[in-house]
Design an enzyme around this catalytic site. Structure first.
Site, PDB file in Angstrom:
ATOM      1  N   TRP A  28      21.842 -23.596  30.154  1.00 61.31           N
ATOM      2  CA  TRP A  28      20.925 -22.868  29.272  1.00 61.31           C
ATOM      3  C   TRP A  28      20.615 -21.468  29.816  1.00 61.31           C
ATOM      4  CZ3 TRP A  28      16.720 -26.500  26.770  1.00 61.31           C
ATOM      5  CH2 TRP A  28      17.360 -27.656  26.273  1.00 61.31           C
ATOM      6  N   ASP A  71      26.668 -27.484  32.426  1.00 60.90           N
ATOM      7  CA  ASP A  71      26.163 -28.834  32.180  1.00 60.90           C
ATOM      8  C   ASP A  71      26.935 -29.536  31.066  1.00 60.90           C
ATOM      9  OD1 ASP A  71      24.978 -26.799  30.538  1.00 60.90           O
ATOM     10  OD2 ASP A  71      23.557 -28.274  29.769  1.00 60.90           O
ATOM     11  N   ALA A  85      33.971 -16.026  30.915  1.00 59.98           N
ATOM     12  CA  ALA A  85      34.137 -17.295  30.209  1.00 59.98           C
ATOM     13  C   ALA A  85      34.169 -17.051  28.711  1.00 59.98           C
ATOM     14  CB  ALA A  85      33.003 -18.259  30.550  1.00 59.98           C
ATOM     15  N   ASP A 138      43.004  -8.963  31.910  1.00 65.81           N
ATOM     16  CA  ASP A 138      43.155 -10.186  31.131  1.00 65.81           C
ATOM     17  C   ASP A 138      43.254 -11.379  32.076  1.00 65.81           C
ATOM     18  OD1 ASP A 138      43.792 -12.251  29.446  1.00 65.81           O
ATOM     19  OD2 ASP A 138      45.548 -11.307  28.559  1.00 65.81           O
ATOM     20  N   LYS A 192      35.874 -25.943  30.187  1.00 69.09           N
ATOM     21  CA  LYS A 192      35.207 -25.632  31.462  1.00 69.09           C
ATOM     22  C   LYS A 192      35.558 -26.673  32.530  1.00 69.09           C
ATOM     23  CE  LYS A 192      32.606 -22.789  32.255  1.00 69.09           C
ATOM     24  NZ  LYS A 192      32.866 -21.437  32.849  1.00 69.09           N
ATOM     25  N   THR A 217      32.426 -18.316  25.864  1.00 72.14           N
ATOM     26  CA  THR A 217      31.160 -19.057  25.816  1.00 72.14           C
ATOM     27  C   THR A 217      30.679 -19.387  24.405  1.00 72.14           C
ATOM     28  OG1 THR A 217      29.917 -16.979  25.924  1.00 72.14           O
ATOM     29  CG2 THR A 217      30.351 -18.127  28.015  1.00 72.14           C
ATOM     30  N   GLY A 229      29.606  -8.763  31.513  1.00 71.16           N
ATOM     31  CA  GLY A 229      28.816  -9.834  30.927  1.00 71.16           C
ATOM     32  C   GLY A 229      27.409  -9.954  31.478  1.00 71.16           C
ATOM     33  N   TYR A 251      34.469 -26.684  24.295  1.00 71.97           N
ATOM     34  CA  TYR A 251      33.945 -25.824  25.357  1.00 71.97           C
ATOM     35  C   TYR A 251      33.811 -26.600  26.664  1.00 71.97           C
ATOM     36  CZ  TYR A 251      30.563 -23.139  28.096  1.00 71.97           C
ATOM     37  OH  TYR A 251      29.924 -22.469  29.105  1.00 71.97           O
TER      38      TYR A 251
END
Length: 291
Positions: free
Chosen positions: A153, A104, A62, A38, A131, A64, A13, A127
């Site tokens: 961000w 955030d 993640a 996995d 998290k 995302t 990633g 999401y």
């Protein structure tokens, strides 16, 4: 002293790419990612990490896709919620320190000042809930040596992100419409990667916030991307970037209107102030053009 043995989860990633680039050359790094690994398979996680015997586990994996999570919350919760708990269990088994990246989006965006680590969480989206479940799984695991870094961000090379999307659209279209009533702090992956190492060197544990300094709306961020791209010599078609309200660009997942993170704990621990978001964007554009 023996070199660090680092298990890098989500190794293919965007963030993992940056983390790998800043790790000491002496570190023994083993990457783990789909399809060979996995994160939602507890037995596989425990067995594979036990075989490697890491001293440090850095979880960059993640689910995302913020909007995709709305229709795949069960999968998102497995990856973002249960997976980190399995890593915490593996860390206890091997005596490793666990670093986990959070977001955030665990906040509801109603704050009027930067969000602190101890502020109440109230995610608005699947999401964000997934998290937060990951944070909770780690905190409830019994593991003491963990570091959860909340960021915002995120952008950088090697992945889908707002900067690359904007550059593509700016090369294709003369006019863009970008949301102007959501405010946060853009963060360059390489700055976050360096921050993680600084926090580890300082013995940072628990939850710490890190993003680039300063704040902007998505519209202001888009304008800055355009300006820095032109300054770096890129050829763009875009002529106008119009500000719009969130209600004018409906998406499946609700986003926090305000998600600026308070970075004072990071600075207290490391003695370093996070780089300004505009300067990091300028640096990214320059290196991007240089190839």
């Amino acid at each position: 002293m023996e070199p660090a043995r680092v298990a890098l989860i989500g190794a293919k990633g965007m963030l993992a790419r940056a983390v790998r680039s800043v790790l000491p050359q002496t570190a023994v790094v083993q990457g783990y990612d789909l399809p060979e690994f996995d994160l939602t398979d507890r037995r596989q996680v425990l067995d594979r990490l036990a075989a490697f015997a890491p001293t440090l586990i850095i979880n960059c994996a993640a689910y995302t896709d913020v909007d995709g999570c709305e229709t795949a919350e069960e999968l998102a919760t497995c990856v973002n919620g249960k997976g980190p708990g399995f890593l915490a269990e593996a860390a206890m088994d091997t005596g490793a320190v666990l670093v986990h990246i959070s977001t955030d989006y665990v906040f509801d965006g109603r704050a009027e000042c930067p969000c602190r680590e101890e502020d109440p969480t109230a995610p608005l989206s699947a999401y964000g809930r997934s998290k937060l479940a990951g944070e909770t799984a780690i905190r409830d695991s019994g593991l003491g040596d963990y570091l959860i870094v909340r960021t915002s961000w995120l952008y950088g090379p090697g992945g889908r992100n707002f900067v690359e999307t904007m550059l593509r659209l700016m090369a294709e279209r003369e006019e863009l419409r970008v949301v102007a009533d959501q405010v946060g702090s853009p963060t360059l992956t390489f700055d976050l990667a360096e921050a993680i190492l600084r926090l580890l060197a300082a013995g940072g544990r628990g939850i710490v916030h890190f993003s680039n300094s300063g704040q902007c709306s998505w519209h202001q961020f888009a304008e800055a991307i355009r300006d820095e791209a032109l300054a770096a010599g890129m050829s763009l078609k875009v002529r106008r970037i119009d500000p719009i309200a969130t209600v004018d660009y409906p998406l499946p997942a609700r986003r926090p209107a305000w998600s600026v993170l308070d970075k004072s704990r990071y600075t207290q621990l490391t003695g370093v102030f996070p780089p300004d978001w505009r300067q990091s964007l300028k640096r990214y554009m320059k290196t991007r053009q240089e190839g």
